[in-house]
Design a protein around this motif. Structure first.
Motif, PDB file in Angstrom:
ATOM      1  N   GLY A   7       0.849  -1.182   0.000  1.00 46.47           N
ATOM      2  CA  GLY A   7       0.000   0.000   0.000  1.00 46.47           C
ATOM      3  C   GLY A   7       0.885   1.231   0.000  1.00 46.47           C
ATOM      4  N   ARG A  30       2.208  -2.789   4.291  1.00 45.08           N
ATOM      5  CA  ARG A  30       0.886  -3.426   4.260  1.00 45.08           C
ATOM      6  C   ARG A  30       0.754  -3.912   2.831  1.00 45.08           C
ATOM      7  NH1 ARG A  30      -3.076  -3.031   8.628  1.00 45.08           N
ATOM      8  NH2 ARG A  30      -2.033  -1.796  10.209  1.00 45.08           N
ATOM      9  N   SER A 112      -6.086 -11.263  -1.274  1.00 47.68           N
ATOM     10  CA  SER A 112      -6.054 -10.968   0.152  1.00 47.68           C
ATOM     11  C   SER A 112      -5.325  -9.641   0.335  1.00 47.68           C
ATOM     12  CB  SER A 112      -5.363 -12.087   0.933  1.00 47.68           C
ATOM     13  OG  SER A 112      -4.018 -12.216   0.516  1.00 47.68           O
ATOM     14  N   SER A 113      -5.600  -8.992   1.467  1.00 46.42           N
ATOM     15  CA  SER A 113      -4.972  -7.693   1.694  1.00 46.42           C
ATOM     16  C   SER A 113      -5.031  -7.340   3.172  1.00 46.42           C
ATOM     17  CB  SER A 113      -5.692  -6.608   0.889  1.00 46.42           C
ATOM     18  OG  SER A 113      -5.112  -5.348   1.126  1.00 46.42           O
ATOM     19  N   ASP A 114      -3.963  -6.719   3.657  1.00 46.75           N
ATOM     20  CA  ASP A 114      -4.015  -6.120   4.987  1.00 46.75           C
ATOM     21  C   ASP A 114      -3.917  -4.594   4.879  1.00 46.75           C
ATOM     22  OD1 ASP A 114      -1.300  -5.816   4.456  1.00 46.75           O
ATOM     23  OD2 ASP A 114      -0.611  -6.815   6.266  1.00 46.75           O
ATOM     24  N   ILE A 115      -4.164  -4.079   3.664  1.00 47.99           N
ATOM     25  CA  ILE A 115      -4.232  -2.630   3.441  1.00 47.99           C
ATOM     26  C   ILE A 115      -5.673  -2.205   3.745  1.00 47.99           C
ATOM     27  CG2 ILE A 115      -3.955  -0.745   1.787  1.00 47.99           C
ATOM     28  CD1 ILE A 115      -2.227  -2.727   0.094  1.00 47.99           C
ATOM     29  N   PRO A 116      -5.879  -1.264   4.666  1.00 48.55           N
ATOM     30  CA  PRO A 116      -7.245  -0.847   4.975  1.00 48.55           C
ATOM     31  C   PRO A 116      -7.964  -0.306   3.730  1.00 48.55           C
ATOM     32  CG  PRO A 116      -5.703   0.063   6.576  1.00 48.55           C
ATOM     33  CD  PRO A 116      -4.885  -0.551   5.476  1.00 48.55           C
ATOM     34  N   LEU A 117      -9.207  -0.733   3.538  1.00 53.31           N
ATOM     35  CA  LEU A 117     -10.010  -0.277   2.403  1.00 53.31           C
ATOM     36  C   LEU A 117     -10.592   1.106   2.682  1.00 53.31           C
ATOM     37  CD1 LEU A 117     -11.991  -3.566   1.674  1.00 53.31           C
ATOM     38  CD2 LEU A 117      -9.927  -2.755   0.536  1.00 53.31           C
ATOM     39  N   CYS A 119      -9.251   4.048   2.910  1.00 55.79           N
ATOM     40  CA  CYS A 119      -8.496   4.940   3.797  1.00 55.79           C
ATOM     41  C   CYS A 119      -7.412   5.724   3.060  1.00 55.79           C
ATOM     42  CB  CYS A 119      -7.860   4.137   4.928  1.00 55.79           C
ATOM     43  SG  CYS A 119      -9.062   3.430   6.057  1.00 55.79           S
ATOM     44  N   MET A 121      -4.996   4.524   1.217  1.00 53.67           N
ATOM     45  CA  MET A 121      -3.698   3.841   1.272  1.00 53.67           C
ATOM     46  C   MET A 121      -3.427   3.003   0.029  1.00 53.67           C
ATOM     47  SD  MET A 121      -3.335   2.870   5.294  1.00 53.67           S
ATOM     48  CE  MET A 121      -1.633   2.332   5.089  1.00 53.67           C
ATOM     49  N   SER A 123      -5.398   0.744  -1.564  1.00 52.47           N
ATOM     50  CA  SER A 123      -5.845  -0.649  -1.542  1.00 52.47           C
ATOM     51  C   SER A 123      -6.373  -1.102  -2.896  1.00 52.47           C
ATOM     52  CB  SER A 123      -6.903  -0.867  -0.454  1.00 52.47           C
ATOM     53  OG  SER A 123      -8.033  -0.057  -0.684  1.00 52.47           O
TER      54      SER A 123
END
Length: 189
Positions: A7, A30, A112-117, A119, A121, A123
């Motif tokens: 991200g 992320r 998959s993602s750990d980047i906040p949607l 926000c 960043m 994503s």
């Protein structure tokens, strides 16, 4: 086949960059990831982070892209019915621009993602980037960076109305960048 991209955050110039003014941007730790598998049928299936999967015949991709283009005019964002529809349209763009990547069989994309949607960043850009990269490499075709950037930017235009390009380029290159007029300049950390 798998792909991964970080991200990003904009340190300065958040809205100015849309108007070709400079921004200072950096990748963050992320990540979005994609895994692609061939299918025995002629379907595209996309399963994403926290959303119900979407599935449709590959033969419907050109019509889906045409409908999306007809809804996107005067820099108006497209309202997609399903959160993963943007990724469907991106695969349609890939197949249109680079027919060599078209699979004679179907594809399953697992994202998959750990980047906040939602926000700011990057994503969506990171998910688009990894999905297109994995789909192309599954067809034994590595896309040049410029082609990948152009495809992700075209898809981002549909979602945002008009995108500066800062998200896809930062998510692809990583690092710390000065970004102006669509051009990144890497900076020392």
């Amino acid at each position: 086949m798998t792909s991964r991209a970080p991200g990003k955050i904009i340190l300065s110039g958040e809205h100015a960059v849309v108007y070709s003014r400079p921004a200072l941007v950096m990748a963050v730790e992320r990540y979005a990831s994609a895994r692609v598998e061939s299918r025995s049928d002629a379907l595209l299936r996309i399963a994403g982070p926290g959303f119900a999967p979407v599935e449709l015949p590959l033969a419907q991709l050109p019509e889906r892209l045409a409908r999306t283009r007809s809804q996107h005019h005067n820099d108006t964002p497209v309202s997609f019915e399903h959160p993963l529809d943007l990724l469907v349209v991106a695969v349609a763009l890939l197949y249109e621009q680079d027919p060599v990547t078209q699979s004679p069989t179907g594809l399953s994309l697992h994202l998959s993602s750990d980047i906040p949607l939602g926000c700011g960043m990057g994503s969506s850009a990171a998910l688009l980037l990894v999905a297109l990269d994995a789909a192309a490499r599954a067809a034994c075709r590595a896309l040049p960076a410029e082609t990948l950037d152009a495809l992700v930017l075209a898809a981002e235009h549909f979602q945002h109305g008009r995108s500066s390009g800062v998200d896809p380029i930062t998510c692809r290159t990583g690092g710390l960048l000065r970004f102006e007029h669509g051009q990144p300049t890497p900076l020392p950390h």
